[in-house]
Scaffold this motif. Sequence first.
Motif, PDB file in Angstrom:
ATOM      1  N   LEU A 156      35.724  36.154  68.108  1.00  0.00           N
ATOM      2  CA  LEU A 156      34.974  35.904  66.883  1.00  0.00           C
ATOM      3  C   LEU A 156      34.609  37.177  66.120  1.00  0.00           C
ATOM      4  CD1 LEU A 156      32.667  33.107  68.314  1.00  0.00           C
ATOM      5  CD2 LEU A 156      34.919  32.895  67.222  1.00  0.00           C
ATOM      6  N   ARG A 157      34.969  38.326  66.652  1.00  0.00           N
ATOM      7  CA  ARG A 157      34.673  39.588  65.967  1.00  0.00           C
ATOM      8  C   ARG A 157      35.626  39.793  64.797  1.00  0.00           C
ATOM      9  NH1 ARG A 157      34.247  43.150  71.420  1.00  0.00           N
ATOM     10  NH2 ARG A 157      32.375  42.148  72.218  1.00  0.00           N
ATOM     11  N   LYS A 158      35.095  40.365  63.723  1.00  0.00           N
ATOM     12  CA  LYS A 158      35.934  40.665  62.563  1.00  0.00           C
ATOM     13  C   LYS A 158      37.076  41.585  62.979  1.00  0.00           C
ATOM     14  CE  LYS A 158      33.118  40.258  58.428  1.00  0.00           C
ATOM     15  NZ  LYS A 158      33.792  39.147  57.821  1.00  0.00           N
ATOM     16  N   GLY A 159      38.261  41.285  62.503  1.00  0.00           N
ATOM     17  CA  GLY A 159      39.423  42.115  62.788  1.00  0.00           C
ATOM     18  C   GLY A 159      40.005  41.932  64.176  1.00  0.00           C
ATOM     19  N   SER A 160      39.491  40.985  64.934  1.00  0.00           N
ATOM     20  CA  SER A 160      39.998  40.759  66.285  1.00  0.00           C
ATOM     21  C   SER A 160      41.333  40.021  66.204  1.00  0.00           C
ATOM     22  CB  SER A 160      38.985  39.942  67.095  1.00  0.00           C
ATOM     23  OG  SER A 160      39.465  39.741  68.388  1.00  0.00           O
ATOM     24  N   ARG A 161      42.418  40.728  66.510  1.00  0.00           N
ATOM     25  CA  ARG A 161      43.736  40.145  66.338  1.00  0.00           C
ATOM     26  C   ARG A 161      44.583  40.186  67.608  1.00  0.00           C
ATOM     27  NH1 ARG A 161      45.710  39.066  61.668  1.00  0.00           N
ATOM     28  NH2 ARG A 161      47.789  39.828  62.173  1.00  0.00           N
ATOM     29  N   LEU A 162      44.017  40.619  68.713  1.00  0.00           N
ATOM     30  CA  LEU A 162      44.792  40.713  69.945  1.00  0.00           C
ATOM     31  C   LEU A 162      45.264  39.337  70.407  1.00  0.00           C
ATOM     32  CD1 LEU A 162      42.714  43.266  72.052  1.00  0.00           C
ATOM     33  CD2 LEU A 162      44.831  43.677  70.791  1.00  0.00           C
ATOM     34  N   SER A 163      46.474  39.286  70.918  1.00  0.00           N
ATOM     35  CA  SER A 163      47.013  38.008  71.398  1.00  0.00           C
ATOM     36  C   SER A 163      46.485  37.646  72.782  1.00  0.00           C
ATOM     37  CB  SER A 163      48.539  38.055  71.419  1.00  0.00           C
ATOM     38  OG  SER A 163      48.981  39.082  72.286  1.00  0.00           O
ATOM     39  N   VAL A 164      45.921  38.618  73.482  1.00  0.00           N
ATOM     40  CA  VAL A 164      45.307  38.387  74.790  1.00  0.00           C
ATOM     41  C   VAL A 164      43.946  39.092  74.758  1.00  0.00           C
ATOM     42  CG1 VAL A 164      45.505  38.708  77.286  1.00  0.00           C
ATOM     43  CG2 VAL A 164      47.579  38.356  75.913  1.00  0.00           C
ATOM     44  N   GLN A 165      42.885  38.329  75.025  1.00  0.00           N
ATOM     45  CA  GLN A 165      41.531  38.857  74.934  1.00  0.00           C
ATOM     46  C   GLN A 165      40.700  38.380  76.117  1.00  0.00           C
ATOM     47  OE1 GLN A 165      39.965  37.259  71.296  1.00  0.00           O
ATOM     48  NE2 GLN A 165      41.489  38.264  70.024  1.00  0.00           N
ATOM     49  N   PRO A 166      39.697  39.169  76.486  1.00  0.00           N
ATOM     50  CA  PRO A 166      38.821  38.731  77.582  1.00  0.00           C
ATOM     51  C   PRO A 166      37.818  37.685  77.113  1.00  0.00           C
ATOM     52  CG  PRO A 166      38.061  40.823  76.717  1.00  0.00           C
ATOM     53  CD  PRO A 166      39.337  40.495  75.983  1.00  0.00           C
ATOM     54  N   VAL A 167      37.379  36.871  78.058  1.00  0.00           N
ATOM     55  CA  VAL A 167      36.340  35.864  77.834  1.00  0.00           C
ATOM     56  C   VAL A 167      35.360  36.015  78.994  1.00  0.00           C
ATOM     57  CG1 VAL A 167      35.850  33.382  77.714  1.00  0.00           C
ATOM     58  CG2 VAL A 167      37.962  34.288  76.706  1.00  0.00           C
ATOM     59  N   THR A 168      34.080  36.104  78.695  1.00  0.00           N
ATOM     60  CA  THR A 168      33.087  36.230  79.772  1.00  0.00           C
ATOM     61  C   THR A 168      32.920  34.889  80.477  1.00  0.00           C
ATOM     62  OG1 THR A 168      31.163  35.632  78.439  1.00  0.00           O
ATOM     63  CG2 THR A 168      31.824  37.986  78.431  1.00  0.00           C
ATOM     64  N   SER A 169      32.347  34.914  81.663  1.00  0.00           N
ATOM     65  CA  SER A 169      32.133  33.660  82.390  1.00  0.00           C
ATOM     66  C   SER A 169      31.164  32.749  81.637  1.00  0.00           C
ATOM     67  CB  SER A 169      31.644  33.925  83.815  1.00  0.00           C
ATOM     68  OG  SER A 169      30.414  34.591  83.803  1.00  0.00           O
ATOM     69  N   GLY A 170      30.159  33.323  80.978  1.00  0.00           N
ATOM     70  CA  GLY A 170      29.224  32.517  80.181  1.00  0.00           C
ATOM     71  C   GLY A 170      29.913  31.849  79.002  1.00  0.00           C
ATOM     72  N   GLU A 171      30.780  32.609  78.319  1.00  0.00           N
ATOM     73  CA  GLU A 171      31.538  32.038  77.200  1.00  0.00           C
ATOM     74  C   GLU A 171      32.462  30.925  77.696  1.00  0.00           C
ATOM     75  OE1 GLU A 171      31.669  36.253  74.698  1.00  0.00           O
ATOM     76  OE2 GLU A 171      33.377  35.660  75.953  1.00  0.00           O
ATOM     77  N   TRP A 172      33.117  31.182  78.829  1.00  0.00           N
ATOM     78  CA  TRP A 172      34.030  30.198  79.414  1.00  0.00           C
ATOM     79  C   TRP A 172      33.286  28.878  79.692  1.00  0.00           C
ATOM     80  CZ3 TRP A 172      39.121  29.624  80.213  1.00  0.00           C
ATOM     81  CH2 TRP A 172      39.514  28.617  81.090  1.00  0.00           C
ATOM     82  N   LYS A 173      32.162  28.985  80.381  1.00  0.00           N
ATOM     83  CA  LYS A 173      31.385  27.788  80.726  1.00  0.00           C
ATOM     84  C   LYS A 173      30.923  27.048  79.478  1.00  0.00           C
ATOM     85  CE  LYS A 173      29.765  29.638  85.101  1.00  0.00           C
ATOM     86  NZ  LYS A 173      28.685  30.340  85.786  1.00  0.00           N
ATOM     87  N   HIS A 174      30.500  27.801  78.473  1.00  0.00           N
ATOM     88  CA  HIS A 174      30.013  27.160  77.256  1.00  0.00           C
ATOM     89  C   HIS A 174      31.161  26.469  76.509  1.00  0.00           C
ATOM     90  CE1 HIS A 174      27.153  26.268  74.144  1.00  0.00           C
ATOM     91  NE2 HIS A 174      27.941  26.828  73.235  1.00  0.00           N
ATOM     92  N   ILE A 175      32.314  27.082  76.453  1.00  0.00           N
ATOM     93  CA  ILE A 175      33.452  26.463  75.771  1.00  0.00           C
ATOM     94  C   ILE A 175      33.886  25.203  76.519  1.00  0.00           C
ATOM     95  CG2 ILE A 175      35.927  26.778  75.287  1.00  0.00           C
ATOM     96  CD1 ILE A 175      35.142  29.575  74.225  1.00  0.00           C
ATOM     97  N   LEU A 176      33.884  25.252  77.841  1.00  0.00           N
ATOM     98  CA  LEU A 176      34.212  24.024  78.592  1.00  0.00           C
ATOM     99  C   LEU A 176      33.185  22.930  78.329  1.00  0.00           C
ATOM    100  CD1 LEU A 176      35.528  25.282  82.046  1.00  0.00           C
ATOM    101  CD2 LEU A 176      36.801  24.670  79.993  1.00  0.00           C
ATOM    102  N   HIS A 177      31.930  23.326  78.192  1.00  0.00           N
ATOM    103  CA  HIS A 177      30.885  22.356  77.851  1.00  0.00           C
ATOM    104  C   HIS A 177      31.181  21.739  76.483  1.00  0.00           C
ATOM    105  CE1 HIS A 177      26.924  20.581  77.199  1.00  0.00           C
ATOM    106  NE2 HIS A 177      26.878  21.247  76.065  1.00  0.00           N
ATOM    107  N   LEU A 178      31.492  22.581  75.493  1.00  0.00           N
ATOM    108  CA  LEU A 178      31.799  22.093  74.151  1.00  0.00           C
ATOM    109  C   LEU A 178      33.030  21.188  74.161  1.00  0.00           C
ATOM    110  CD1 LEU A 178      31.312  25.380  72.061  1.00  0.00           C
ATOM    111  CD2 LEU A 178      29.753  23.406  72.165  1.00  0.00           C
ATOM    112  N   ALA A 179      34.012  21.557  74.949  1.00  0.00           N
ATOM    113  CA  ALA A 179      35.261  20.788  75.000  1.00  0.00           C
ATOM    114  C   ALA A 179      35.062  19.432  75.677  1.00  0.00           C
ATOM    115  CB  ALA A 179      36.329  21.575  75.741  1.00  0.00           C
ATOM    116  N   GLY A 180      34.042  19.332  76.512  1.00  0.00           N
ATOM    117  CA  GLY A 180      33.822  18.108  77.263  1.00  0.00           C
ATOM    118  C   GLY A 180      33.012  17.057  76.538  1.00  0.00           C
ATOM    119  N   ARG A 181      32.500  17.396  75.375  1.00  0.00           N
ATOM    120  CA  ARG A 181      31.632  16.406  74.725  1.00  0.00           C
ATOM    121  C   ARG A 181      32.414  15.286  74.102  1.00  0.00           C
ATOM    122  NH1 ARG A 181      31.213  19.212  69.110  1.00  0.00           N
ATOM    123  NH2 ARG A 181      32.407  20.932  69.823  1.00  0.00           N
TER     124      ARG A 181
END
Length: 148
Positions: free
Chosen positions: A123-148
Amino acid sequence: MKSEPTTFSIDDLAQAPGQRTCWDGVRNYQARNFMRMMAVDDHVLFYHSNADPPAVVGIAAVVRTAYPDSTQFDKKDKHYDPASKPTEPRWDMVDIRYVRTFPKPLTLDELRKDPQLKDMVLLRKGSRLSVQPVTSGEWKHILHLAGR
């Protein structure tokens, strides 16, 4: 991991033989280094870039860790790198397998509006890498969002 759906989509991965593919063609050192840190069974978010709308659409898993990307040596391939030598390859790829598609894509706009994801690299401006890290907190939150 980002891919343009017109080039390779999560549906393409789901329909690939064995639901597996190599993730080749990465030509950015930082993205390559992120791939080198991946381990077998690591899960990755599959993101459709240059889509309408761009969105996280599902999950894949690493089934083979980083190894030399053969496209760097193929003169007919668009990812050919004349400076890379088989004895000293510059570029790596990993193999991934399909895990699941989200019932509803998580759009970039939706993710940007979520305060819990405000520091996510994607979500950072100019972030264009095709492979990026995701923190465990971000991962859990995205899975939560995806599960609704």
